[in-house]
Motif scaffolding. Sequence first.
Motif, PDB file in Angstrom:
ATOM      1  N   GLU A 157      -1.002  -0.712 -17.328  1.00 57.76           N
ATOM      2  CA  GLU A 157      -0.972   0.688 -18.398  1.00 57.76           C
ATOM      3  C   GLU A 157      -1.860   0.216 -19.411  1.00 57.76           C
ATOM      4  O   GLU A 157      -2.474   1.205 -20.102  1.00 57.76           O
ATOM      5  CB  GLU A 157       0.925   0.996 -19.174  1.00 57.76           C
ATOM      6  CG  GLU A 157       0.168   1.731 -19.922  1.00 57.76           C
ATOM      7  CD  GLU A 157       0.771   2.932 -19.324  1.00 57.76           C
ATOM      8  OE1 GLU A 157       0.356   3.972 -20.100  1.00 57.76           O
ATOM      9  OE2 GLU A 157       1.219   2.983 -18.833  1.00 57.76           O
ATOM     10  N   THR A 158      -2.087  -1.197 -19.761  1.00 55.90           N
ATOM     11  CA  THR A 158      -3.792  -1.019 -20.909  1.00 55.90           C
ATOM     12  C   THR A 158      -4.662  -2.651 -20.158  1.00 55.90           C
ATOM     13  O   THR A 158      -5.800  -1.925 -21.288  1.00 55.90           O
ATOM     14  CB  THR A 158      -2.709  -2.222 -21.942  1.00 55.90           C
ATOM     15  OG1 THR A 158      -2.537  -2.999 -21.321  1.00 55.90           O
ATOM     16  CG2 THR A 158      -1.616  -1.418 -22.797  1.00 55.90           C
ATOM     17  N   GLY A 159      -4.491  -2.752 -19.429  1.00 59.98           N
ATOM     18  CA  GLY A 159      -5.550  -3.556 -18.731  1.00 59.98           C
ATOM     19  C   GLY A 159      -5.585  -4.878 -19.518  1.00 59.98           C
ATOM     20  O   GLY A 159      -6.370  -5.599 -19.420  1.00 59.98           O
ATOM     21  N   VAL A 160      -4.439  -5.253 -20.685  1.00 59.34           N
ATOM     22  CA  VAL A 160      -4.180  -6.514 -20.946  1.00 59.34           C
ATOM     23  C   VAL A 160      -3.509  -7.326 -20.515  1.00 59.34           C
ATOM     24  O   VAL A 160      -2.382  -7.105 -19.994  1.00 59.34           O
ATOM     25  CB  VAL A 160      -3.681  -5.735 -22.320  1.00 59.34           C
ATOM     26  CG1 VAL A 160      -4.210  -7.594 -23.545  1.00 59.34           C
ATOM     27  CG2 VAL A 160      -4.462  -5.309 -23.494  1.00 59.34           C
ATOM     28  N   PRO A 161      -4.147  -8.378 -20.554  1.00 63.80           N
ATOM     29  CA  PRO A 161      -3.246  -9.845 -20.208  1.00 63.80           C
ATOM     30  C   PRO A 161      -1.351  -9.747 -20.288  1.00 63.80           C
ATOM     31  O   PRO A 161      -1.158  -9.750 -21.618  1.00 63.80           O
ATOM     32  CB  PRO A 161      -3.587 -10.960 -19.695  1.00 63.80           C
ATOM     33  CG  PRO A 161      -5.363 -10.435 -19.593  1.00 63.80           C
ATOM     34  CD  PRO A 161      -5.104  -9.049 -20.337  1.00 63.80           C
TER      35      PRO A 161
END
Length: 388
Positions: free
Chosen positions: A97-101
């Motif tokens: 959803e966010t592209g964040v680990p």
Amino acid sequence: MIRIGMLTPSSNTCLEPVTYRLLDGARDLASAHFARVPVTRIALDGGSDAQFAAEPMLAAARQLADARVDVIAWNGTSGSWLGVDHDRQLAAAITAETGVPATTSTLALLDACAAYGVTRLGLAVPYTSDVAERIVTTYAAEGLDCALAEPFGVSDNEAFARIPETDVARQIEQAAADAHAVAVVCTNVYGAGAAAGLETTLGIPVFDSVTATLWKALDLAGAHPALDGHGDLLRSGSLRAGFQRVLTELRTAIGADRTTLRLDLPGHGLHVDLTAGEALGPGVRSIRRDAGLDQRRLNTVEWLERHRIPLVQPHFRDDPRPPQALIDVYGVRAQLLAPVVRDTDMTGWISAHSLAEREWSATGRAAMAAAIADVHHLLDTYGKAHAA
């Protein structure tokens, strides 16, 4: 500076001040940022389970992503009773959803156990008995044999933070009997201070959920945490996890039955009579906690100290002979040893064991050399501040 985003249960009053305290003294390293999701009660029923649905979590994660955080952690232990796959799917969904680990408190606790080779875990929890027993079942499916201290029997999430820290400390002590480590499973319990203080007394790691979540978030964001004063996990956990990764990759590459690393690194609580890490093939007996031998006085280790080159033993018919216990107790019939030399000192060595006589190929020796290089890189990255 790294920005850590944390999804926080709405009724939690513990994890934010504890996280700030853990980061005190490392303010140039990372900052923590929080978004709340509605959680007020912990039980085994549909109403409680619904609090941990994906969409509220994803909505809060999107808000954290607006702050361009480097990692997002669900700072809650719900996966410990809902199932670890629930948290794995949640972390994957947050990243998609966010592209964040992303990670979670439960995944962090399990990663801490893996880093320290824990298979017998003591549990200190504030929950009702049925929730606590579900956690035991969940962790058993992950290969952890759990000993449960008497739970506090509370279901109101806000009330967890009202449990006195002295009571939490007594619960940790109860959970520690015959355990490799203790986990305080709840992020609204003041366990971090008690955990760090009890490690010396108990002689085993104590993984507080808030501390473990911060550790894993920092590690996932590439912060190389080596923070003093808050227990072994924040000081040495990432180094140990790195050792485990190196040994696992080496065992696969070389086709060994067991790989181990031994190091004298007092600042990280490591000495060669106990392994700093171990990777095992299926059904192979662990040697990790066997401290029955003076390792520095073994024939093979003295040979390494003199020659400072790998010792290749396709069998044990020639000198230097390994300890008889390695053959009789652990069934080893061949080994490949390589020294870890720092400056002028042999700080330690990696061992690859085979339960059958075998030749160690040039490819295998190259894999061992690469593993030694990886250990040096880890020590350069994490270990210098704490070396002897």
